[in-house]
Design an enzyme around this catalytic site. Structure first.
Site, mmCIF file in Angstrom:
data_model
loop_
_atom_site.group_PDB
_atom_site.id
_atom_site.type_symbol
_atom_site.label_atom_id
_atom_site.label_comp_id
_atom_site.label_asym_id
_atom_site.label_seq_id
_atom_site.Cartn_x
_atom_site.Cartn_y
_atom_site.Cartn_z
ATOM 1 N N HIS A 1 14.106 4.645 -3.909
ATOM 2 C CA HIS A 1 13.234 5.018 -2.663
ATOM 3 C C HIS A 1 14.723 4.773 -1.153
ATOM 4 O O HIS A 1 14.450 4.665 -0.479
ATOM 5 C CB HIS A 1 12.338 3.724 -2.075
ATOM 6 C CG HIS A 1 11.171 4.177 -2.449
ATOM 7 N ND1 HIS A 1 10.292 4.906 -2.474
ATOM 8 C CD2 HIS A 1 10.340 3.822 -3.954
ATOM 9 C CE1 HIS A 1 9.669 5.182 -3.037
ATOM 10 N NE2 HIS A 1 9.417 4.637 -3.925
ATOM 11 N N LYS B 1 9.132 2.734 13.725
ATOM 12 C CA LYS B 1 9.885 2.453 11.946
ATOM 13 C C LYS B 1 10.687 0.929 12.004
ATOM 14 O O LYS B 1 10.941 0.464 13.355
ATOM 15 C CB LYS B 1 10.925 3.830 12.158
ATOM 16 C CG LYS B 1 11.526 4.557 12.340
ATOM 17 C CD LYS B 1 12.445 5.509 12.202
ATOM 18 C CE LYS B 1 11.925 6.882 12.947
ATOM 19 N NZ LYS B 1 11.652 7.920 11.599
ATOM 20 N N ARG B 2 11.367 1.076 10.615
ATOM 21 C CA ARG B 2 11.937 -0.095 11.008
ATOM 22 C C ARG B 2 13.188 0.025 12.101
ATOM 23 O O ARG B 2 13.790 1.147 11.619
ATOM 24 C CB ARG B 2 11.894 -0.860 9.078
ATOM 25 C CG ARG B 2 11.171 -1.589 8.341
ATOM 26 C CD ARG B 2 11.277 -2.902 9.615
ATOM 27 N NE ARG B 2 12.327 -3.787 8.960
ATOM 28 C CZ ARG B 2 11.691 -4.510 7.964
ATOM 29 N NH1 ARG B 2 10.476 -4.984 7.229
ATOM 30 N NH2 ARG B 2 12.950 -5.502 7.923
ATOM 31 N N LYS C 1 18.871 4.751 10.985
ATOM 32 C CA LYS C 1 17.646 5.213 11.513
ATOM 33 C C LYS C 1 17.640 5.723 13.148
ATOM 34 O O LYS C 1 17.530 6.405 13.483
ATOM 35 C CB LYS C 1 16.545 4.104 11.275
ATOM 36 C CG LYS C 1 15.735 4.188 9.782
ATOM 37 C CD LYS C 1 14.326 3.348 9.973
ATOM 38 C CE LYS C 1 14.235 3.114 8.568
ATOM 39 N NZ LYS C 1 13.781 3.754 8.207
ATOM 40 N N THR D 1 8.293 8.391 5.621
ATOM 41 C CA THR D 1 6.707 9.378 5.987
ATOM 42 C C THR D 1 6.082 9.283 7.001
ATOM 43 O O THR D 1 4.910 10.335 7.668
ATOM 44 C CB THR D 1 5.917 8.728 4.671
ATOM 45 O OG1 THR D 1 5.938 6.692 5.317
ATOM 46 C CG2 THR D 1 5.964 8.869 3.285
ATOM 47 N N LYS E 1 3.643 12.348 9.639
ATOM 48 C CA LYS E 1 2.034 11.322 9.939
ATOM 49 C C LYS E 1 1.814 12.175 11.612
ATOM 50 O O LYS E 1 0.949 12.337 11.749
ATOM 51 C CB LYS E 1 2.514 10.198 9.786
ATOM 52 C CG LYS E 1 1.636 9.129 8.362
ATOM 53 C CD LYS E 1 2.151 7.703 8.747
ATOM 54 C CE LYS E 1 2.321 7.317 7.302
ATOM 55 N NZ LYS E 1 2.993 6.053 7.073
HETATM 56 C C1 26V Z 1 14.941 -3.643 -0.386
HETATM 57 C C2 26V Z 1 14.296 -5.108 -0.535
HETATM 58 C C3 26V Z 1 15.586 -5.559 -1.123
HETATM 59 C C4 26V Z 1 15.047 -7.486 -1.079
HETATM 60 C C5 26V Z 1 14.611 -8.329 -0.522
HETATM 61 C C6 26V Z 1 13.290 -6.614 0.200
HETATM 62 C C7 26V Z 1 13.051 -5.331 -0.177
HETATM 63 C C8 26V Z 1 12.787 -5.020 -0.259
HETATM 64 C C9 26V Z 1 12.047 -2.932 0.243
HETATM 65 C C10 26V Z 1 13.649 -2.395 -0.123
HETATM 66 C C11 26V Z 1 14.069 -0.773 -0.166
HETATM 67 C C12 26V Z 1 13.157 -0.233 0.765
HETATM 68 C C13 26V Z 1 13.438 0.839 0.664
HETATM 69 C C14 26V Z 1 12.315 1.817 1.849
HETATM 70 O O1 26V Z 1 11.251 1.610 2.224
HETATM 71 N N1 26V Z 1 12.822 3.123 1.131
HETATM 72 C C15 26V Z 1 11.888 3.764 2.389
HETATM 73 O O2 26V Z 1 10.897 4.651 0.873
HETATM 74 C C16 26V Z 1 10.032 5.771 1.888
HETATM 75 C C17 26V Z 1 9.574 5.800 0.610
HETATM 76 O O3 26V Z 1 9.805 6.083 -0.249
HETATM 77 C C18 26V Z 1 10.439 6.460 2.229
HETATM 78 O O4 26V Z 1 10.170 7.505 3.027
HETATM 79 C C19 26V Z 1 11.499 5.910 3.216
HETATM 80 O O5 26V Z 1 13.075 7.339 3.658
HETATM 81 C C20 26V Z 1 12.875 4.872 2.237
HETATM 82 O O6 26V Z 1 14.029 4.421 3.643
#
Ligand code: 26V
Length: 826
Positions: free
Chosen positions: A371, A562-563, A568, A670, A674
């Protein structure tokens, strides 16, 4: 216990006596729940008590189908899909279950004798289940909805965090984090299954040091995982799958006393220590900070879930060879990638299979979804964490690596550089395990989440692996559930769709195509505009009543929610707003529609620059408001505490969707989908799934701008942001206002880190390279918006062509190409 009535039993046939007096004349399951669960007469019940009673009434209707689904799946012994994820960003459940059960009238009738409340009011009592950070967690929630809707025998596995993603407050323009005790009231949806608890061995013990969990070498210990099940109601209510969330605790009381050798207080402390494993969701989706507790969480999720999966498999199947025919496990990013080692351990140490057999079964059972392309977010865990917590898994990973590197050497003799690049172990000061490599080597499928992302994954991020295993790599463009994101969020649009093309779009979103023929129809256009106007008015009213802020629903609603991340580029958005602000101050006659710019999003608590961007947005908002030349032309609103429910409120009201990441960095997005299905027009870069949205809608129906991913990569070598500062007067003026303390007179120099990022450290995300093109795209938006017929035509075409972005389509592709899973229906 309250009597349980089945869905088909009319509410009025339930004659169980309830409260005394007149209320008894109106016996109903809802009143029974108030009287027997909450022990409160209906007249005196608080809104929260009413919410719980209504939720339990609905659960009564869900339970029989939940049981039926389980019985059916147990007898059919079908292939089952397991979605392992550290995050499920569920949001609210009552409203979603009412919709998926098609129980609007049941809900209304349940409350009928108490017309002072409607179910639409009661849903506001439910806190969001915020068990996720952002896109990855929300995708998991959409996917389990689609799995159930498509009748696929599936389970989600995650953690039951006591505290979800933090609640964001804004003070003096700055983000402050508050805990999110979403379980402060008992949750009506969860069913705890104490009898199905599992035990997870840990090679060390833990202690709390100043509130921080610390591993202590030596002295092995155990954690108990207790499942909390939540029903996942497919549309129509026929299939009800399960989301199983694990809570950590110390082994049960009996073992516990043994274990702690009669030290009562010590044993209670151990309990607290054990429970802290699932206390809180890690709120950082930008960097892998390498926290030991996070590692234990991932290990705990994997051990609990795989133990459960394998036990279920064994109950119905005697032959281990059947595992890949009966079980598909999807790893949501690398967070559960230690599953590769745990499944090997189960097959070797418990089933006593040979290495070759165990490995073959493991690879054919597991699949991995990536992701993110951000290198800093890729997980690498110190070898010493494995040594402490799960040394057997480390041993297995070393053996997997040894055999894997032998294969690499056989394929590419003499290529030591390749060995070093591909190894599961990164040598350095402290050795690290590369979790993405482990996931790729241990899975038969590796997918990205939009076409461009899958391509970049293959060609840039892990090209050595794609070369070695070309057949493993594939793309599954993300999707979102139309039940939540149209029907639930935007009932007015849903009604219009039903009236125009019938209601089959809810489970076959390609049906939206039928709207295209009406894109120019003035009557339909007027109805479409009325739905949008209604949504905007409702949103403005909500903002007014909850925050006291006035927003004008007759202005163009431009939204970036978004975050908060540098890639972004919320900063690009706010810099453009500063450009407009400056232009309007010079020329109050400037022609452009009145706009409200909405921002919402959380920054990781340790991400200083992201937090500073929030501060800048709020400071600009204040300055725009304070100036009579700009105040009535543009408004900037930062909505605090972005969550699923806020997205459901704002997206239906949006005119413009901001999808402006530096090309090549947003894996998919995503939110973009929406917005599209709710009739907003996209301003965006050619990134993630926005590319495929433009392909579907026709580029002419979006506002695309800026460098492509290839141009971004090619210009890295020579790009100089200062050139833009020196040669573009608008850019210069905007930056001079920001860094000249115009927006922060009381805090001079506060934006220095932003200045450094943009002008000293080379503007890694290329804001200045795209600012002019972005401003031009916004100018085009202004022109088209001034022509309501043309704007509406484009918006309708966007909705009509958004069908591909249903999570039903995405899940059907996963089922066909990766899982070989089929519907299981009575
Ligand atoms: C990384 C970490 C690192 C450790 C601590 C907790 C944590 C939590 C999440 C992440 C990775 C987040 C990756 C993410 O959210 N990617 C998003 O995934 C979406 C669904 O596929 C996608 O639409 C977004 O473009 C993408 O940024």
């Amino acid at each position: 216990m309250a009597p349980r009535t089945s869905k088909s039993a009319p509410a009025s046939t339930n004659r169980t006596p309830t409260t005394a007096g007149t209320a008894a004349e109106h016996a109903s399951p809802y009143r029974d729940h108030l009287a027997l669960d909450q022990v409160v007469p209906a007249e005196a019940a608080t809104p929260r008590e009413r919410f719980e009673a209504l939720a339990r009434t609905l659960r009564d209707a869900i339970a029989p189908n939940w049981l039926k689904t389980r019985a059916l799946q147990d007898s059919a012994n079908p292939k089952r899909v397991y979605y392992l994820s550290m995050e499920f960003l569920i949001g609210r459940t009552l409203v979603n279950n009412i919709i998926n059960m098609r129980a609007e009238s049941l809900a209304q009738e349940a409350l009928a004798p108490a017309p002072e409340t409607t179910w639409r009011e009661l849903i506001e009592q439910e806190p969001d289940a915020g068990l996720g950070n952002g896109g990855l967690g929300r995708l998991a929630a959409c996917y389990i909805d689609s799995l159930a809707t498509l009748h696929i025998p599936a389970m989600g596995y995650g953690l039951r965090y006591d505290y979800g993603i933090f609640r964001q407050g804004i003070e003096n323009g700055q983000q402050v984090e508050h805990p999110d005790p979403w379980l402060a009231h008992s949750d009506p949806w969860e069913v705890v299954r104490c009898g199905e608890s599992v035990s997870v061995p840990i090679a060390c013990s833990f202690e709390l040091e100043h509130g921080v969990l610390r591993a202590v070498s030596g002295g092995s210990s155990r954690l108990m995982g207790t499942p909390y099940d939540r029903p996942v109601v497919g549309y129509g209510g026929e299939t009800v799958n399960t989301l199983r969330l694990w809570k950590a605790s110390a082994p049960d009381e009996f073992d516990f006393r043994e274990f702690s050798g009669g030290d009562f207080v010590g044993a209670v402390v151990d309990q607290i220590v054990a429970e802290s494993v699932t206390r809180v969701l890690y709120p950082d989706d930008s960097t892998n900070a390498g926290q030991a507790l996070r590692f234990v969480q991932e290990y705990f999720l994997v051990c609990c879930s795989l133990g459960d999966i394998v036990a279920r498999f064994r109950k119905q199947n005697k032959d281990w060879q059947q595992l890949p025919e009966k079980v598909a496990i999807q790893l949501n990013d690398t967070h559960p990638a230690i599953a590769v080692a745990e499944l090997m351990r189960l097959l070797l140490d418990e089933a006593h299979l040979s290495w070759e057999t165990a490995w073959d079964l493991t690879v054919r059972t597991l699949a991995y979804t990536n992701h993110t392309l951000l290198p800093e977010a890729l997980e690498k865990w110190p070898v010493r964490f494995f040594e402490r917590v799960c040394p057997r898994h480390l041993e297995l990973i070393y053996e997997i690596n040894r055999r894997f590197l032998d294969d690499v050497r056989a394929r590419y003799p003499g290529d030591e550089g390749r060995i070093e690049r591909m190894s599961l172990v990164e040598e350095g000061h402290g050795r690290l395990i590369r979790m993405a490599h482990l996931a790729i080597v241990g899975s038969h499928s590796v997918n990205g989440v939009a076409r461009i992302h899958s391509e970049l994954l293959r060609t840039r991020v892990v090209s050595d692996f794609a070369e070695m295993y070309p057949d493993r790599f594939n793309n599954k463009t993300n999707g979102v559930t139309p039940r939540r994101w149209i029907q639930q969020a935007n009932p007015e649009l849903a009604r219009l769709l039903n009236a125009t093309i019938g209601d089959t779009w809810l489970t076959d979103l390609s049906q939206l195509q039928g709207l295209a023929a009406r894109a120019d129809d003035p009557k339909f256009q007027e109805e479409f505009r009325a739905a949008k106007r209604g949504a905007k008015e409702r949103f403005a009213e909500w903002v007014r009543t909850t925050t006291g802020q006035e927003v004008d629903p007759t202005t163009l609603f431009d939204c970036q929610i978004k975050r908060i991340h540098e890639y972004k580029r919320q900063l690009l958005n706010v810099l453009h707003i500063v450009v407009l602000y400056s232009q309007l101050r010079d020329n109050p006659d400037l022609a452009m529609p009145r706009r409200t710019f909405f921002f919402a999003g959380k920054a990781a608590p340790a991400y200083r620059l992201a937090k500073l961007i929030i501060k800048l947005i709020n400071d600009v908002a204040r300055a725009v408001d304070a100036d009579p030349r700009t105040r009535d032309r543009i408004r900037v609103v930062f909505l605090p505490n972005y969550n699923v429910t806020l997205a459901e409120r704002l997206i239906p009201a949006a005119d413009v969707s901001e999808q402006i990441s530096t090309a090549g960095y947003e894996a998919s997005g995503t939110g973009n989908m929406k917005f599209m299905m709710n009739g907003a027009l996209t301003i965006g870069t050619r990134d993630g799934a926005t590319i495929e949205m433009a392909e579907q809608a026709g580029e002419e129906n979006l506002f695309l701008f800026g460098l492509t991913a290839q141009q971004v990569a090619e210009s890295r070598g020579w790009y100089d942001p200062r050139w833009h500062y020196e040669n573009e007067p608008e850019t210069r003026r905007a930056l001079d206002l920001v860094f000249g303390n115009h927006f922060s007179p009381a805090e001079p120099g506060i934006y220095e880190p932003i200045r450094e990022a943009l002008l000293t450290h080379g503007d890694y995300f290329m804001h200045l390279a795209d600012l002019t093109a972005y401003a031009e795209a916004h100018r085009r938006i202004g022109e088209v918006y001034a022509d309501p017929r043309e704007w509406t035509r484009r918006a309708i075409l966007n909705v009509a062509r958004s069908g591909l972005f249903s999570s039903d389509r995405a899940i059907a592709e996963y089922a066909a190409d990766i899982w070989s899973a089929e519907p299981c229906l009575a």
